[in-house]
Design a protein around this motif. Sequence first.
Motif, PDB file in Angstrom:
ATOM      1  N   TRP A 162      -5.324   9.194   3.290  1.00  0.00           N
ATOM      2  CA  TRP A 162      -5.957  10.244   2.358  1.00  0.00           C
ATOM      3  C   TRP A 162      -7.459  10.580   2.614  1.00  0.00           C
ATOM      4  O   TRP A 162      -7.904  11.655   2.421  1.00  0.00           O
ATOM      5  N   LEU A 165      -4.064   2.027  -5.843  1.00  0.00           N
ATOM      6  CA  LEU A 165      -4.264   3.338  -6.477  1.00  0.00           C
ATOM      7  C   LEU A 165      -4.711   3.224  -7.976  1.00  0.00           C
ATOM      8  O   LEU A 165      -4.365   2.100  -8.646  1.00  0.00           O
ATOM      9  N   SER A 185      -1.920   5.677   0.884  1.00  0.00           N
ATOM     10  CA  SER A 185      -3.435   5.981   0.521  1.00  0.00           C
ATOM     11  C   SER A 185      -4.375   5.782   1.604  1.00  0.00           C
ATOM     12  O   SER A 185      -5.116   6.391   1.545  1.00  0.00           O
ATOM     13  N   PHE A 195      -8.350   6.415  -4.371  1.00  0.00           N
ATOM     14  CA  PHE A 195      -7.896   5.636  -3.522  1.00  0.00           C
ATOM     15  C   PHE A 195      -8.885   4.892  -2.527  1.00  0.00           C
ATOM     16  O   PHE A 195      -8.673   3.952  -1.812  1.00  0.00           O
ATOM     17  N   SER A 196     -10.088   5.233  -3.047  1.00  0.00           N
ATOM     18  CA  SER A 196     -11.179   4.527  -2.351  1.00  0.00           C
ATOM     19  C   SER A 196     -12.492   4.435  -3.358  1.00  0.00           C
ATOM     20  O   SER A 196     -12.594   5.132  -4.101  1.00  0.00           O
ATOM     21  N   THR A 213       0.845  -1.156  -0.086  1.00  0.00           N
ATOM     22  CA  THR A 213      -0.034  -0.040  -0.002  1.00  0.00           C
ATOM     23  C   THR A 213       0.811   1.134  -0.008  1.00  0.00           C
ATOM     24  O   THR A 213       0.359   2.509  -0.164  1.00  0.00           O
ATOM     25  N   GLY A 259      -5.838  -2.455  -6.424  1.00  0.00           N
ATOM     26  CA  GLY A 259      -5.247  -1.020  -5.944  1.00  0.00           C
ATOM     27  C   GLY A 259      -3.759  -1.056  -5.490  1.00  0.00           C
ATOM     28  O   GLY A 259      -3.260  -1.908  -6.012  1.00  0.00           O
ATOM     29  N   PRO A 292     -11.193   0.659   0.623  1.00  0.00           N
ATOM     30  CA  PRO A 292      -9.802   0.928   0.040  1.00  0.00           C
ATOM     31  C   PRO A 292      -9.569  -0.053  -1.058  1.00  0.00           C
ATOM     32  O   PRO A 292     -10.466  -0.868  -1.108  1.00  0.00           O
TER      33      PRO A 292
END
Length: 166
Positions: A22, A143, A19, A130-131, A3, A141, A136
């Motif tokens: 954030w 991202l 992330s 990011f979500s 991550t 991801g 998440p």
Amino acid sequence: METIIPIKGKVKYKITLDSGVWIFDDRKVDLNTYFIDEKASEDHLEEYTKSVSRHWDREIMEGAVYPPTLKTEVKFEKEKVLTGTFGIPLKPFLDNAEPEQEAKQIVIEYGENEQAVIPLEEAADIILGFSKDGKPLREDGPLHIYFRDGSNQDHPIKNVTGFTVQ
């Protein structure tokens, strides 16, 4: 899945992006509405004037005490964080890394060993998703890469593992 995402290469400061924090950042944007909303750049003075005007109107209508609507606004924001789909601009992170003057492009590393090369000027317009729906991005991801114009909104770059400034 890792991550922590690095920004490395021709930068003064090698930084890492997490992330997971954030969701609390004020710079986050709602990706459900971001590409739909008109991007009108307002004058800071005009924005301040409108803000003061709204506050003044509220005090006139409801009095100078905290009206019950403020509590519901806080509840709405909390609900939005728990169910929203968010992204954050890459620009502040690039600015903090301070790319060297000879740097011309950024390489986005994603997937198994895939890369996308973008000119540094265009990289400032990237939004890092990011979500999704309050969770998440664990499966593909951490991202997703979206371009500010929304051209890849339906097919973002997924499984991002790092950024290299060249």
